[in-house]
Design a protein around this motif. Structure first.
Motif: not given
Length: 134
Positions: A75-82, A30-39
């Motif tokens: 990532a460190a704050r939410v405890g993400a591994a990847t 829809v518009r230019e942006q970068l999405w980051v998802l944490y696992f």
């Protein structure tokens, strides 16, 4: 930080299901942006998504260094591994370099920050596809 029910959001997303999961979640650009998802360690998505827009033009290494540091800190704050990245690029926007260049630089910067990237993807008018890094 795994959710405790059996909703789709609390189930692991296997590597071979990741593109389809992101296509369902983000879909067409829809518009230019970068999405980051944490696992987490079990490949379950952590209920935090970060959309980043207004990334300035310029040398990708200089421009994306603070982005990589932000992703690493989150990532460190939410405890993400990847993490998984989706570069949303509406068709006809030629003001930025192709996502493969940004993905290559950002992937390297995230490795330097000790963040493991599960995959990088590009969302266009046709949906989500894996980014081929240069």
């Amino acid at each position: 930080m795994t959710l405790l029910d059996d909703s789709p959001a609390s189930l692991p997303v296997a590597d071979d299901e990741l593109r389809g999961f992101l296509d369902d979640l983000i879909g067409v650009a829809v518009r230019e942006q970068l999405w980051v998802l944490y696992f987490d360690d079990d490949d379950v998505v952590i209920p935090v998504m970060t959309p980043l827009d207004d990334i300035p033009l310029g040398d990708p290494r200089r421009v994306l260094r603070p982005v990589a540091r932000f992703i690493a800190a989150t990532a460190a704050r939410v405890g993400a591994a990847t993490v998984a990245l989706v570069w949303e690029e509406p068709e006809g926007d030629d003001s930025r370099p192709p996502s493969s260049i940004d993905a290559d630089v950002c992937g390297t910067l995230l490795e330097e920050c000790r963040v493991r990237v599960r995959g990088q993807f590009r969302s266009t008018g046709a949906g989500v596809a894996e980014v081929v890094r240069v």
